[in-house]
Motif scaffolding. Sequence first.
Motif, mmCIF file in Angstrom:
data_model
loop_
_atom_site.group_PDB
_atom_site.id
_atom_site.type_symbol
_atom_site.label_atom_id
_atom_site.label_comp_id
_atom_site.label_asym_id
_atom_site.label_seq_id
_atom_site.Cartn_x
_atom_site.Cartn_y
_atom_site.Cartn_z
ATOM 1 N N GLU A 1 -12.919 28.389 -38.968
ATOM 2 C CA GLU A 1 -12.504 27.361 -38.026
ATOM 3 C C GLU A 1 -13.100 26.016 -38.413
ATOM 4 O OE1 GLU A 1 -13.311 28.483 -33.909
ATOM 5 O OE2 GLU A 1 -12.037 30.240 -34.307
ATOM 6 N N ALA A 2 -12.407 24.949 -38.038
ATOM 7 C CA ALA A 2 -12.931 23.615 -38.322
ATOM 8 C C ALA A 2 -14.199 23.401 -37.498
ATOM 9 C CB ALA A 2 -11.891 22.561 -37.976
ATOM 10 N N ILE A 3 -15.197 22.784 -38.132
ATOM 11 C CA ILE A 3 -16.470 22.571 -37.453
ATOM 12 C C ILE A 3 -16.415 21.277 -36.644
ATOM 13 C CG2 ILE A 3 -18.919 22.065 -37.861
ATOM 14 C CD1 ILE A 3 -18.655 23.995 -40.289
ATOM 15 N N SER A 4 -16.836 21.387 -35.383
ATOM 16 C CA SER A 4 -16.849 20.201 -34.526
ATOM 17 C C SER A 4 -17.977 20.369 -33.511
ATOM 18 C CB SER A 4 -15.515 20.080 -33.786
ATOM 19 O OG SER A 4 -15.440 21.092 -32.797
ATOM 20 N N ALA A 5 -18.066 19.443 -32.591
ATOM 21 C CA ALA A 5 -19.112 19.530 -31.565
ATOM 22 C C ALA A 5 -18.892 20.758 -30.672
ATOM 23 C CB ALA A 5 -19.125 18.261 -30.714
ATOM 24 N N ARG A 6 -17.666 21.300 -30.661
ATOM 25 C CA ARG A 6 -17.354 22.403 -29.765
ATOM 26 C C ARG A 6 -17.207 23.741 -30.468
ATOM 27 N NH1 ARG A 6 -14.022 22.338 -25.660
ATOM 28 N NH2 ARG A 6 -15.316 21.394 -24.068
ATOM 29 N N SER A 7 -17.016 23.736 -31.794
ATOM 30 C CA SER A 7 -16.860 25.035 -32.455
ATOM 31 C C SER A 7 -17.448 25.041 -33.856
ATOM 32 C CB SER A 7 -15.380 25.429 -32.505
ATOM 33 O OG SER A 7 -14.726 24.678 -33.492
ATOM 34 N N LEU A 8 -17.886 26.218 -34.252
ATOM 35 C CA LEU A 8 -18.453 26.427 -35.577
ATOM 36 C C LEU A 8 -17.748 27.605 -36.234
ATOM 37 C CD1 LEU A 8 -22.303 26.245 -34.886
ATOM 38 C CD2 LEU A 8 -20.911 24.557 -36.078
ATOM 39 N N ILE B 1 -22.612 21.765 -30.207
ATOM 40 C CA ILE B 1 -22.937 23.124 -30.658
ATOM 41 C C ILE B 1 -23.657 23.115 -31.998
ATOM 42 C CG2 ILE B 1 -20.738 23.511 -31.842
ATOM 43 C CD1 ILE B 1 -20.781 26.365 -30.718
ATOM 44 N N ARG B 2 -23.429 22.067 -32.807
ATOM 45 C CA ARG B 2 -24.061 22.018 -34.131
ATOM 46 C C ARG B 2 -25.576 21.924 -34.018
ATOM 47 N NH1 ARG B 2 -19.709 17.613 -35.989
ATOM 48 N NH2 ARG B 2 -20.306 16.929 -33.912
ATOM 49 N N LEU B 3 -26.065 21.360 -32.912
ATOM 50 C CA LEU B 3 -27.514 21.252 -32.717
ATOM 51 C C LEU B 3 -28.180 22.627 -32.670
ATOM 52 C CD1 LEU B 3 -27.723 18.383 -30.083
ATOM 53 C CD2 LEU B 3 -28.518 18.309 -32.444
ATOM 54 N N LEU B 4 -27.422 23.641 -32.251
ATOM 55 C CA LEU B 4 -27.984 24.988 -32.183
ATOM 56 C C LEU B 4 -28.233 25.564 -33.569
ATOM 57 C CD1 LEU B 4 -25.898 26.697 -29.350
ATOM 58 C CD2 LEU B 4 -28.248 25.876 -29.225
ATOM 59 N N TYR B 5 -27.589 24.993 -34.579
ATOM 60 C CA TYR B 5 -27.708 25.551 -35.929
ATOM 61 C C TYR B 5 -28.463 24.650 -36.889
ATOM 62 C CZ TYR B 5 -24.840 29.509 -34.724
ATOM 63 O OH TYR B 5 -24.387 30.663 -34.173
ATOM 64 N N ASP B 6 -28.878 23.463 -36.439
ATOM 65 C CA ASP B 6 -29.591 22.545 -37.329
ATOM 66 C C ASP B 6 -31.056 22.914 -37.493
ATOM 67 O OD1 ASP B 6 -27.376 21.096 -37.786
ATOM 68 O OD2 ASP B 6 -27.838 19.472 -36.389
ATOM 69 N N ASN B 7 -31.592 23.657 -36.536
ATOM 70 C CA ASN B 7 -33.014 24.016 -36.551
ATOM 71 C C ASN B 7 -33.930 22.794 -36.640
ATOM 72 O OD1 ASN B 7 -33.042 26.693 -36.041
ATOM 73 N ND2 ASN B 7 -32.843 27.277 -38.194
ATOM 74 N N ASP B 8 -33.575 21.762 -35.911
ATOM 75 C CA ASP B 8 -34.420 20.582 -35.838
ATOM 76 C C ASP B 8 -35.499 20.864 -34.782
ATOM 77 O OD1 ASP B 8 -35.585 18.145 -35.205
ATOM 78 O OD2 ASP B 8 -33.739 17.033 -35.599
ATOM 79 N N VAL B 9 -36.773 20.872 -35.218
ATOM 80 C CA VAL B 9 -37.832 21.242 -34.263
ATOM 81 C C VAL B 9 -37.883 20.313 -33.062
ATOM 82 C CG1 VAL B 9 -39.452 22.578 -35.640
ATOM 83 C CG2 VAL B 9 -39.489 20.103 -35.774
#
Length: 357
Positions: free
Chosen positions: A210-217, A342-350
């Motif tokens: 799927e296309a990556i966006s703020a709502r889907s990964l 949703i991308r913030l959940l996968y960035d692993n930014d402390v």
Amino acid sequence: MLQEITHLRTVIEQDLTSLASNGGSSVSADALEQFRLKHLVRKGTLAELTERLRDVPKEEKPAVGKELNLLKTFAEGEFKRLSEETSSKATSTPTLDLTLPGRRWQNAPKHPIHQTLDDMLTIFNRMGFAIAEGPEIEDDFHNFEALNFPPDHPARDMQDTFFMHAADQAGKPRPDVLLRTHTSPVQVRLMQSQKPPIRAVMPGRVYRNEAISARSLAEFHQVEGLYIDKNVSLAELKGTLVSFAQQFYGPMLGGKELKYRFRPSFFPFTEPSAEMDITCFLCGGKGCRICKYAGWLEILGCGMVHPNVLKAGGIDPEEYSGFAWGMGIERVTLLRTGIDDIRLLYDNDVRVLKQFV
Ligand code: DAH
């Protein structure tokens, strides 16, 4: 006595030379310590001679004493110089300093996705569901065929699949190997590997092209559930899922009563199939942007396990029945944390993760 002092000087000088030549540019701390223990301590060579000064005839004492003192000063001076040299070199190479205060351990909070998963699994665990897992790299049989997706049936298009360029051990291409598009194949693996009653929840990561966006990964998490036994009924499906929703979503409604509804739906692997909605826990059902002003949020898909799926798993549909459900983890995690991308959940930014202790 004077002769002995001269002899000791020779020994000390030799020791110093070998110290310097063995260690090359840096004298080892061990070798230095050896030197100190041999000559400079209370039972060392110099102390021993000093002791014997007592027996030297009175008139010789000043000369002998002076000689001995000279040697002592020399030996101690050389020792000090070499020690300083080694320790200043030591600071430029990393060493273990046990006297430093400890570094504070950063206790990492659980990732928001895992907090959601844990909370869900705890509830199902209390209801008697075991936790099971399956592989993320699957084959067509487990991901589709055994779940009653006919070959070429448009239902396969519901899930854009990542296929792998895989080969078997003989090097023959395996066009049927893919990244699982849902956690439902774990149902099939459980049926194949154990006899009913089966009662399990299956968390895990799934993949869709799927296309990556703020709502889907292209990757996200699901929790699958399966209950198979004799005479399992639709009423039990409802009872289990309503009880879960009350425990998990109830507290988010701030005292408001949780309402729910089951809408008829379609999945190839269940018959009948339904989707479950609950009162939107952001607006309490009044209607908001998140629930598209409907007052309802869809939380899961479910149904009675299709007889074909039981058969594919090696279970006799005449003897057993069961229900299953599947739900996504990311959306509820975003809603309960207030994270809006949703991308913030996968960035692993402390800086983000730290906020969800
Ligand atoms: N596998 C479905 C999906 O990925 C979710 C689902 C629906 C799972 C109904 C189930 C079920 O077990 O009964 O969208």
